[in-house]
Write a protein that holds these residues in place. Structure first.
Motif, PDB file in Angstrom:
ATOM      1  N   TRP A 218      13.170  26.927 -54.377  1.00  0.00           N
ATOM      2  CA  TRP A 218      14.049  25.857 -53.914  1.00  0.00           C
ATOM      3  C   TRP A 218      15.331  26.421 -53.302  1.00  0.00           C
ATOM      4  N   GLY A 219      15.817  27.530 -53.848  1.00  0.00           N
ATOM      5  CA  GLY A 219      16.998  28.143 -53.272  1.00  0.00           C
ATOM      6  C   GLY A 219      16.754  28.638 -51.858  1.00  0.00           C
ATOM      7  N   PHE A 220      15.631  29.304 -51.650  1.00  0.00           N
ATOM      8  CA  PHE A 220      15.311  29.807 -50.318  1.00  0.00           C
ATOM      9  C   PHE A 220      15.122  28.646 -49.336  1.00  0.00           C
ATOM     10  N   LEU A 221      14.373  27.620 -49.751  1.00  0.00           N
ATOM     11  CA  LEU A 221      14.158  26.459 -48.885  1.00  0.00           C
ATOM     12  C   LEU A 221      15.472  25.749 -48.581  1.00  0.00           C
ATOM     13  N   GLY A 222      16.342  25.647 -49.588  1.00  0.00           N
ATOM     14  CA  GLY A 222      17.632  25.003 -49.368  1.00  0.00           C
ATOM     15  C   GLY A 222      18.483  25.751 -48.367  1.00  0.00           C
ATOM     16  N   LEU A 223      18.494  27.080 -48.451  1.00  0.00           N
ATOM     17  CA  LEU A 223      19.249  27.880 -47.499  1.00  0.00           C
ATOM     18  C   LEU A 223      18.675  27.746 -46.091  1.00  0.00           C
ATOM     19  N   PHE A 224      17.352  27.699 -46.008  1.00  0.00           N
ATOM     20  CA  PHE A 224      16.711  27.540 -44.707  1.00  0.00           C
ATOM     21  C   PHE A 224      17.097  26.207 -44.077  1.00  0.00           C
ATOM     22  N   VAL A 225      17.041  25.131 -44.878  1.00  0.00           N
ATOM     23  CA  VAL A 225      17.401  23.799 -44.375  1.00  0.00           C
ATOM     24  C   VAL A 225      18.880  23.760 -43.988  1.00  0.00           C
ATOM     25  N   ALA A 226      19.742  24.358 -44.817  1.00  0.00           N
ATOM     26  CA  ALA A 226      21.176  24.365 -44.516  1.00  0.00           C
ATOM     27  C   ALA A 226      21.466  25.115 -43.222  1.00  0.00           C
ATOM     28  N   THR A 227      20.780  26.242 -43.016  1.00  0.00           N
ATOM     29  CA  THR A 227      20.987  27.032 -41.800  1.00  0.00           C
ATOM     30  C   THR A 227      20.544  26.265 -40.558  1.00  0.00           C
ATOM     31  N   ILE A 228      19.349  25.655 -40.638  1.00  0.00           N
ATOM     32  CA  ILE A 228      18.849  24.876 -39.506  1.00  0.00           C
ATOM     33  C   ILE A 228      19.745  23.672 -39.238  1.00  0.00           C
ATOM     34  N   SER A 229      20.209  23.022 -40.304  1.00  0.00           N
ATOM     35  CA  SER A 229      21.076  21.854 -40.147  1.00  0.00           C
ATOM     36  C   SER A 229      22.402  22.237 -39.507  1.00  0.00           C
ATOM     37  N   ASP A 230      22.962  23.370 -39.939  1.00  0.00           N
ATOM     38  CA  ASP A 230      24.230  23.820 -39.381  1.00  0.00           C
ATOM     39  C   ASP A 230      24.084  24.130 -37.894  1.00  0.00           C
ATOM     40  N   TRP A 231      22.949  24.749 -37.558  1.00  0.00           N
ATOM     41  CA  TRP A 231      22.692  25.035 -36.148  1.00  0.00           C
ATOM     42  C   TRP A 231      22.512  23.728 -35.360  1.00  0.00           C
ATOM     43  N   GLY A 232      21.827  22.742 -35.963  1.00  0.00           N
ATOM     44  CA  GLY A 232      21.631  21.462 -35.296  1.00  0.00           C
ATOM     45  C   GLY A 232      22.940  20.730 -35.059  1.00  0.00           C
ATOM     46  N   LEU A 233      23.847  20.783 -36.046  1.00  0.00           N
ATOM     47  CA  LEU A 233      25.151  20.141 -35.876  1.00  0.00           C
ATOM     48  C   LEU A 233      25.951  20.804 -34.766  1.00  0.00           C
ATOM     49  N   ALA A 234      25.823  22.126 -34.649  1.00  0.00           N
ATOM     50  CA  ALA A 234      26.509  22.833 -33.564  1.00  0.00           C
ATOM     51  C   ALA A 234      25.918  22.442 -32.215  1.00  0.00           C
ATOM     52  N   LEU A 235      24.594  22.293 -32.172  1.00  0.00           N
ATOM     53  CA  LEU A 235      23.933  21.904 -30.923  1.00  0.00           C
ATOM     54  C   LEU A 235      24.373  20.512 -30.480  1.00  0.00           C
ATOM     55  N   LEU A 236      24.632  19.627 -31.462  1.00  0.00           N
ATOM     56  CA  LEU A 236      25.059  18.258 -31.161  1.00  0.00           C
ATOM     57  C   LEU A 236      26.584  18.157 -31.013  1.00  0.00           C
ATOM     58  N   HIS A 237      27.261  19.307 -31.078  1.00  0.00           N
ATOM     59  CA  HIS A 237      28.711  19.375 -30.935  1.00  0.00           C
ATOM     60  C   HIS A 237      29.433  18.604 -32.033  1.00  0.00           C
ATOM     61  N   VAL A 238      28.800  18.520 -33.214  1.00  0.00           N
ATOM     62  CA  VAL A 238      29.437  17.886 -34.360  1.00  0.00           C
ATOM     63  C   VAL A 238      30.356  18.875 -35.065  1.00  0.00           C
ATOM     64  N   LYS A 239      29.879  20.119 -35.211  1.00  0.00           N
ATOM     65  CA  LYS A 239      30.655  21.165 -35.872  1.00  0.00           C
ATOM     66  C   LYS A 239      30.223  22.506 -35.319  1.00  0.00           C
ATOM     67  N   ALA A 240      31.164  23.302 -34.887  1.00  0.00           N
ATOM     68  CA  ALA A 240      30.833  24.625 -34.363  1.00  0.00           C
ATOM     69  C   ALA A 240      30.353  25.523 -35.494  1.00  0.00           C
ATOM     70  N   THR A 241      29.381  26.397 -35.197  1.00  0.00           N
ATOM     71  CA  THR A 241      28.863  27.330 -36.196  1.00  0.00           C
ATOM     72  C   THR A 241      29.983  28.207 -36.742  1.00  0.00           C
ATOM     73  N   GLY A 242      30.056  28.293 -38.070  1.00  0.00           N
ATOM     74  CA  GLY A 242      31.056  29.145 -38.703  1.00  0.00           C
ATOM     75  C   GLY A 242      32.411  28.501 -38.879  1.00  0.00           C
ATOM     76  N   THR A 243      32.548  27.219 -38.518  1.00  0.00           N
ATOM     77  CA  THR A 243      33.819  26.541 -38.704  1.00  0.00           C
ATOM     78  C   THR A 243      34.087  26.312 -40.187  1.00  0.00           C
ATOM     79  N   PRO A 244      35.242  26.713 -40.691  1.00  0.00           N
ATOM     80  CA  PRO A 244      35.539  26.464 -42.112  1.00  0.00           C
ATOM     81  C   PRO A 244      35.580  24.967 -42.400  1.00  0.00           C
ATOM     82  N   VAL A 245      34.843  24.548 -43.406  1.00  0.00           N
ATOM     83  CA  VAL A 245      34.811  23.146 -43.825  1.00  0.00           C
ATOM     84  C   VAL A 245      34.930  23.103 -45.338  1.00  0.00           C
ATOM     85  N   PRO A 246      35.313  21.970 -45.921  1.00  0.00           N
ATOM     86  CA  PRO A 246      35.407  21.871 -47.382  1.00  0.00           C
ATOM     87  C   PRO A 246      34.068  22.163 -48.044  1.00  0.00           C
TER      88      PRO A 246
END
Length: 393
Positions: A246-274
């Protein structure tokens, strides 16, 4: 059906582990004590017999290889100390190498020094490639944001290339396995998708194999009694296994989601967030789960807490090391990201993290990590056979 006998099978198998089942005289004690044995899966006795008489195709087509979780009850009760549990683990390594058309899995399993050298070279290749292809070799890192050290586009397209290679190797390996298992069980594509009843069985088998067993680990948790009541919950194998998956799958989903948000211009990759930001919270929790599971597995192998940890191969340690490095460097990157300027070491930790993560995915079909591909397929056929028995009863 004609059976081809390979007289060198047992000798070849022994290259993949310490198991020596020549002492086995097929008494059936291991099958009698196994909590997972039933009318369709009379293992490990059947699989051992395949090896002894050279029935290679039957061994490679045995879903029993993958439905075994190596609880060790069979080895503890074996009157001749043939260690059937370790033999099953050895046979799984052999199967992974046999499904792999490249020969890389065989090298990783049977030649640990060369396998380790290959792993180091693969990581070095990814690191050097991304460092030089991004044109960053001579730049002043103090002028760069942490996630600009290796350009996002380069990571993205390299990752896609790795996933394509992973998918290709996975499809070939799974295809080879499915042909072996289906031929042995008398299954075919027509019997799994032809008609509403067949579709119903197939969908139920898919849910059983992926949802109930692979992710929920029902039989591992409920039926494999390697965890005695006195064993603390925090080190039970099924708990560590679940946290790692579950940890590996969670990291995979988080990484893909973060990349997707960057693609949609919601949040740039690596931007510090809470920390409570959804993708950051998911990645942190999943990373903690992965690090705990993998670390405890490493300690357990070192101290030989269970029968499954009594014998370790170089490939076993390689997988654990790659997972641990990926998780640890991920947390170090998170620390560096929030420091007021990014520390110099953060850039190199980031490069190491990306390189090892790429290597981990690329080597998935060739290491013990291949269980995530082959076990669900075996459990799928196991569920189909179980449904057929129930229908004919």
């Amino acid at each position: 059906m004609t059976t081809t006998v390979d007289t060198g099978l047992l000798a070849d198998l022994q290259k993949f582990g310490a198991a020596d089942v020549t002492a086995c005289f097929s008494c059936g004690n291991c099958t009698a004590i196994c909590p997972l044995a039933d009318n369709d899966a009379t293992f490990p006795r059947r699989v051992i017999r395949y090896a002894q008489v050279g029935m290679k195709d039957d061994l490679l087509g045995s879903k029993e290889l993958w439905t075994c979780y190596h609880c060790g009850l069979c080895s503890e009760s074996c009157p001749t100390e043939a260690d059937p549990g370790e033999f099953m683990a050895t046979a799984r390594r052999y199967a992974v190498a046999s499904y792999d058309p490249t020969g890389l899995a065989r090298i990783l399993y049977t030649r640990p020094v060369l396998g380790t050298a290959i792993a180091v070279l693969v990581a070095a290749f990814f690191g050097t490639f991304m460092l030089t292809a991004g044109g960053l070799g001579n730049q002043d890192t103090t002028q760069l944001a942490l996630f600009d050290f290796v350009p996002e586009g380069l990571i993205h397209w390299t990752g896609i290339g790795v996933m394509v290679l992973l998918a290709l190797a996975g499809v070939i390996g799974i295809g080879r396995m499915m042909r072996q298992v289906a031929r042995r069980d008398g299954e075919s594509l027509a019997t799994t998708v032809h008609g509403r009843e067949a579709w119903g069985r197939t969908l139920r088998a898919a849910w059983d194999s992926i949802g109930v067993e692979s992710l929920g680990q029902k039989r591992f948790r409920d039926d494999c009694h390697d965890d005695q009541p006195v064993e603390p919950l925090y080190r039970r194998r099924w708990v560590l296994h679940a946290l790692s998956i579950w940890g590996f799958l969670g990291l995979f989903v988080a990484t893909i989601s973060d990349w997707g948000l960057a693609l949609l211009h919601v949040k740039a990759t690596g931007t510090p967030v809470p920390i409570w930001y959804p993708t950051r919270l998911l990645g942190t929790v999943a990373g903690l789960a992965l690090m705990y599971g993998v670390t405890m597995f490493m300690v357990g192998r070192r101290r030989r807490w269970s029968a499954s940890a009594a014998t370790s191969t170089g490939s076993d340690w390689m997988l654990l090391a790659l997972l641990w490095i990926t998780g640890a460097t991920g947390f170090l990157i998170e620390v560096a990201l929030y420091l007021p300027p990014a520390p110099a070491w953060g850039y190199w930790v980031f490069l190491l993290h990306v390189s090892v993560a790429m290597e981990l995915m690329l080597l998935l079909p060739f290491t013990k990590f291949a269980h995530v591909m082959y076990r669900p397929v075996a459990l799928f056929f196991y569920s189909l056979a179980k449904q057929k028995r129930a229908a004919s009863a």
